[in-house]
Design an enzyme around this catalytic site. Structure first.
Site, PDB file in Angstrom:
ATOM      1  CB  SER A 160     -10.419  -9.526   2.489  1.00 16.03           C
ATOM      2  OG  SER A 160     -10.463  -8.324   3.207  1.00 16.03           O
ATOM      3  CE1 TYR A 195      -6.766  -7.335  -0.978  1.00 14.48           C
ATOM      4  CE2 TYR A 195      -8.034  -6.204   0.716  1.00 14.48           C
ATOM      5  CZ  TYR A 195      -7.346  -7.322   0.268  1.00 14.48           C
ATOM      6  OH  TYR A 195      -7.265  -8.435   1.074  1.00 14.48           O
ATOM      7  CE  LYS A 199      -8.045 -10.727  -1.469  1.00  9.97           C
ATOM      8  NZ  LYS A 199      -7.354 -12.012  -1.623  1.00  9.97           N
TER       9      LYS A 199
END
Length: 372
Positions: free
Chosen positions: A146, A170, A174
């Site tokens: 991402s 989050y 990643k």
């Protein structure tokens, strides 16, 4: 005709997963195996995408072509190593050609509230998946990363050489998963090949309106939230987080690309993992690992997206400017030049097409996959 390559897609019933499966099936080169625990997705998505593939077959389709339109569906929790191993075991050693790992929790705000849940679901699951894949001789991986890995980037548009400095749990999951895959490719360079695809902001839906984004509960992302408001499923009270950012209208800028353009990027990535690929020839070491931005290279502000959806839906969105949201970054616009040069990637579809396809999906399926 060479036989179908089995490709395992994690999160196959999700928004991105279902469109990636559509793209895979369109080629008739792959047999798709989907694993999903349906935490935030519907099994109906897989039925619908398989129907799209069947309907696209010519009258004289071969048995192999017909097989490519059927999905092997497994309900699996990736945080349970035994469940993942059981799927690989079913196909035997060398039975699965490659993995596209999409499954993850993905809400920036929620990750700041329940970080351990995010680390378990996104990082532990990736470790277990790679362990099982390696054990069964499946050593090609395409990873859904991402743009959040860049944090607040020093340069816009963002090249892949930007340092990774995510702000939210989050985003950090990643970065960790990218690091794990890179380390694995470095440890066993003759076995593993990995590509991380750093998604910018996918929007839209398949033009048929049969598959699309159907988050459970209130959508966390702007496009599906606007569609849900316009169709009457959410109250007309959009909150815009901050209008004092250093952007043209003060609201956050994101790089939106059509989900089918994003899905095509996965086909190009799989081709790049094939033995004859030249993509890794310029790697500085013998590790076969790279990361690519998948974006349009053009940023759109929150208010521009609201206006584009207003034009498509003819709905009068009401919004309120509130304070900035923790973890948000002013501008995330991709520099997609590397993916264009090395993979042949291009996000061609327009913002208008994205809005039209999203609205077509939403009006046909006002309650997502539960509409029927």
């Amino acid at each position: 005709m060479s036989e179908l390559k089995r490709v395992l897609v994690t999160g196959g019933a999700g928004y991105i997963g279902s469109h990636v499966i559509f793209a895979l099936q369109q080629t008739r080169r792959y047999k798709v195996i989907s694993v999903d625990n349906h935490h935030n997705s519907s099994p109906k998505a897989l039925e619908r995408v398989a129907k799209l593939a069947r309907d696209a077959l010519p009258a004289d389709a071969s048995a192999q072509d017909r097989d490519s339109a059927e999905i092997d569906v497994h309900t699996v929790d990736l945080t349970k190593p035994d469940q993942i191993r059981a799927v690989f075991a079913q196909y035997g050693k060398g039975g699965i050609w490659g993995v596209i790992h999409i499954a993850a929790y993905k809400a920036v705000g929620e990750s700041t509230e329940i970080p351990l849940t995010y680390y378990e679901n996104n990082v532990s699951a990736t470790v277990y998946l790679l362990q099982a894949a390696g054990e069964f001789g499946c050593t090609r991986v395409v990873y859904s990363s991402s743009a959040t890995v860049y944090g607040t980037p020093p340069v816009i548009p963002i090249p892949e050489t930007t340092r990774l400095e995510a702000h939210s749990p989050y985003g950090k999951t990643k970065v960790m998963c990218e690091t794990i895959i890179a380390d694995l490719c470095a440890a066993e360079p003759t076995r593993w090949r990995g590509l991380s695809l750093r998604y910018f902001n996918p929007g839209g839906a398949h033009p048929s309106g049969d598959i699309g984004e159907a988050p459970i509960g209130r959508p966390g992302n702007l496009f599906p939230l606007l569609a849900a408001i316009a169709v009457g499923r959410q109250p007309n009270d959009l909150k815009v987080f901050g209008n004092d950012y250093p952007t043209p209208d003060g609201t956050c800028v994101r790089d939106y690309l059509h989900v089918l353009d994003l899905a095509k990027g996965h086909l190009l990535a799989l081709d790049a993992l094939a033995p004859e690929s030249k993509v890794f020839d310029d790697c500085p070491t013998d590790a076969r690992y790279k990361a690519y931005n998948l974006g349009k290279g053009k940023g759109m502000s929150v208010l521009q997206i609201v206006e584009a959806m207003r034009a498509e839906t003819k709905f009068d969105f009401k919004y309120e400017i509130v304070g900035r949201r923790r973890g948000d970054v002013p501008d995330l616009t991709a520099d997609p030049a590397l993916a264009a040069a090395q993979l042949g990637f291009k996000a061609e579809q327009t913002l208008e097409t994205m809005c039209r396809d999203l609205w077509n999906w939403q009006t046909k399926n006002p309650k997502g996959y539960d509409s029927d």
